[in-house]
Write a protein that holds these residues in place. Structure first.
Motif: not given
Length: 218
Positions: A121-140
Motif C-alpha cells: 500500500f505504501q510502495v507498490g503500484d495501486t489501482p486508480p483512485g486508491f491514493h484518494e481513499i488512502q488520504h481520506r482514511d488518513g484524515r480520519e
C-alpha cells in the motif's frame, strides 16, 4: 430423498466471511509478489483454491479485492494502535501524549510482521483512485489523534497533528525496509525516541499554545 435442511443464517454468514478471508489472504501474497498491475485474478483464485466465479461473486473485480484488502489492513491497524493505548490506560497511564506514544509503539511494532502489507500500500503500484481513499482514511486517523490529544482546532495545531501522524506513516515505511527483525526493533526504538522529542511542540513548551483538554473517549 428427504428435503435438504436449510443452512442456519449464522453458519452461512460464517462461511461467507471465511471464503472472503481466504481470498484476501491469497490476494495479500499475490499483490506482495506482483504488485497490483501484474497480479492476476487467476493466481489469486488458484492460491485460494476457489473459482473465478466465486471471487467475482464476493468482490466484483480485482480493484474491489485490492480495496477490501486495504480496508482489512487499515481496520486491523486501528485495532492494534487502540490495543496499545488501552493497555497503557489499564496500567495507569493518563497523560494524553504518553497514551499517544503507547498507541504509536504498538502500531510501529506490528510493522515487521506486516511489512508485506506496508509495501503493497505504501510502495507498490495501486489501482486508480486508491491514493484518494488512502488520504481520506488518513484524515480520519488524524481526527482520532486530535481527539486523543485534545488539541485545539486551529491551523497551527492541525498542522502539528498532521506532522506527527505523517511521521508515523513514514516511520512505518522505513521500518518495513529492515533486513531482520532485530534491525526492525532497533528502528522502532529510534522512531519512538524521536516521537518523544516532539513532546515540547505538542505540549506548548515552545509557545505554540497546545493545552490538553479533558477527553471523553465514550
Amino acid at each position: 430423498m428427504p428435503p435438504r435442511k436449510p443452512t442456519p443464517a449464522g453458519r452461512q454468514w460464517s462461511s461467507t466471511e471465511g471464503v472472503r478471508a481466504e481470498f484476501l489472504d491469497a490476494a495479500r501474497a499475490v499483490f506482495a509478489r506482483r504488485g497490483f498491475t501484474e497480479a492476476s485474478v487467476t493466481e489469486v483464485v488458484e492460491r485460494a483454491g476457489a473459482s473465478v466465479g466465486s471471487l467475482y461473486h464476493h468482490f466484483g473485480s480485482k480493484t474491489d479485492l485490492f480495496l477490501a484488502l486495504w480496508r482489512r489492513h487499515h481496520e486491523e491497524q486501528l485495532r492494534i494502535a487502540r490495543g496499545g493505548l488501552d493497555r497503557a490506560r489499564e496500567s495507569g497511564v493518563t497523560d494524553p501524549f504518553d497514551l499517544f506514544v503507547a498507541g504509536a509503539r504498538a502500531y510501529l511494532e506490528a510493522t515487521w510482521s506486516r511489512r508485506d502489507l506496508v509495501r503493497i500500500f505504501q510502495v507498490g503500484d495501486t489501482p486508480p483512485g486508491f491514493h484518494e481513499i488512502q488520504h481520506r482514511d488518513g484524515r480520519e486517523w488524524i481526527n482520532r489523534n486530535f481527539k486523543l490529544l485534545g488539541a485545539d482546532d486551529d491551523p497551527v495545531h492541525r498542522v502539528l497533528i498532521w506532522l506527527v501522524t505523517s511521521f508515523l506513516g513514514e516511520a512505518r515505511r522505513e521500518i518495513s525496509k529492515a533486513r531482520t527483525a532485530r534491525e526492525a526493533t532497533v528502528d522502532v526504538e529510534a522512531m519512538i525516541e524521536t516521537l518523544k522529542r516532539m513532546r515540547p511542540l505538542l505540549t506548548g513548551d515552545l509557545g505554540l499554545g497546545l493545552s490538553y483538554r479533558e477527553v471523553d473517549e465514550g
